[in-house]
Motif scaffolding. Structure first.
Motif, short mmCIF file in Angstrom:
data_model
loop_
_atom_site.label_atom_id
_atom_site.label_comp_id
_atom_site.label_asym_id
_atom_site.label_seq_id
_atom_site.Cartn_x
_atom_site.Cartn_y
_atom_site.Cartn_z
N LEU A 17 0.93 -1.21 0.04
CA LEU A 17 0.04 0.07 -0.15
C LEU A 17 0.81 1.19 0.03
N ASN A 20 2.31 3.70 -3.25
CA ASN A 20 1.49 4.60 -3.76
C ASN A 20 0.95 5.67 -2.58
N HIS A 21 1.33 5.36 -1.35
CA HIS A 21 1.12 6.18 -0.38
C HIS A 21 2.13 6.19 0.58
N LEU A 24 -0.38 6.31 5.86
CA LEU A 24 -1.73 6.04 6.01
C LEU A 24 -2.10 5.75 7.23
N GLU A 28 -7.39 3.66 6.96
CA GLU A 28 -7.14 3.71 5.68
C GLU A 28 -6.59 2.47 5.00
N GLU A 31 -9.37 -0.26 4.97
CA GLU A 31 -10.08 0.34 3.78
C GLU A 31 -9.12 -0.42 2.24
N TYR A 32 -8.18 -0.05 1.96
CA TYR A 32 -7.55 -0.25 1.08
C TYR A 32 -7.42 -1.80 0.93
N SER A 33 -6.91 -2.29 1.90
CA SER A 33 -6.42 -3.78 1.97
C SER A 33 -7.52 -4.84 1.71
#
Length: 251
Positions: A17, A20-21, A24, A28, A31-33
């Motif tokens: 993750l 790109n970030h 976090l 977050e 949410e993303y994973s």
């Protein structure tokens, strides 16, 4: 897939993750994973404890300093290989012996580049091979470590015999290291494999620290006393050429 493998895969998913970030929050990451909260909490805690993630005062996570260390190691080793290879080739063609490039890998040594000898009888050392720092041509790396670090290694290492010439006495090892540091090279015989020999010298970086070792190695019969001065001179010269390209200055 075993549970432990699933955990590793999910942990990598978390770390990716941050490609790109830069930062976090926990929510977050969840949410993303798509990883459940309980599982994510456990894995993030483990990654933070191991130094792969770090958390700031505002609750944001980012990649830990451990990644900088790994990244620098990879960069250094790739640079050394790129820089060293033409010098290794010149040395190999000159002395017609196998030439190795070796780096420290934790408490071991790792061969990261090798050019084979044109001789019909040869050693089959492969890239990726590991060996103890106290035995064989990699001992020159141990000789150039800071004295305290060197002594800690000796005190905590069991000197096991590998070949008929392996040094297994710690007093003798210390003497060998002092002599190697004084002379700038190591000559070994039958330490990792019986009836083989090597000559190695240190590669130093811009901080005057040992970054690697370069060696010539082969069948012991080709390393007679009358030939050693020539091999020592040429190995030390190659090591110095690589060192200068890494920023080392002896002035």
């Amino acid at each position: 897939m075993q549970a432990s493998n699933k955990t590793v895969v999910k942990s990598m998913k978390i770390l990716k993750l941050f490609l790109n970030h830069s930062k976090l929050t926990f929510n977050e990451m969840m949410e993303y994973s798509g990883i459940p909260k309980t599982s994510l909490h456990r894995m993030v805690g483990s990654l933070e404890e191991m130094g792969f993630l770090t958390k700031d005062e505002e609750g944001y996570y980012s990649l830990g300093l451990l990644f900088l260390q790994f990244g620098q190691l990879v960069a250094d080793r790739l640079d050394i290989r790129t820089i060293a290879r033409p010098i290794m080739k010149e040395l190999r063609d000159d002395v017609e012996e196998a030439v190795n490039l070796i780096v420290r890998y934790g408490n071991e040594a790792m061969y990261i580049e090798k050019l084979d000898t044109p001789q019909p009888v040869r050693l089959y050392t492969s890239v990726g091979r590991r060996s103890p720092l106290y035995a064989g041509e990699s001992r020159i790396i141990l000789a150039y470590l800071p004295k305290g670090e060197q002594e800690t290694y000796i005190e905590n290492t069991d000197l096991k015999p590998i070949g008929i010439g392996t040094i297994t006495d710690k007093h003798v090892l210390r003497q060998s290291l002092d002599e190697a540091r004084k002379n700038g090279y190591v000559v070994t015989r039958s330490e990792l494999e019986n009836y083989t020999a090597s000559v190695s010298a240190p590669v130093l970086n811009g901080q005057n620290q040992v970054a690697a070792a370069i060696s010539v190695a082969g069948i012991e019969a080709r390393y007679q006393e009358d030939r050693l001065p020539e091999l020592i001179k040429k190995v030390k010269k190659a090591a110095m050429e690589i060192s200068k390209k890494l920023g080392y200055s002896y002035l």
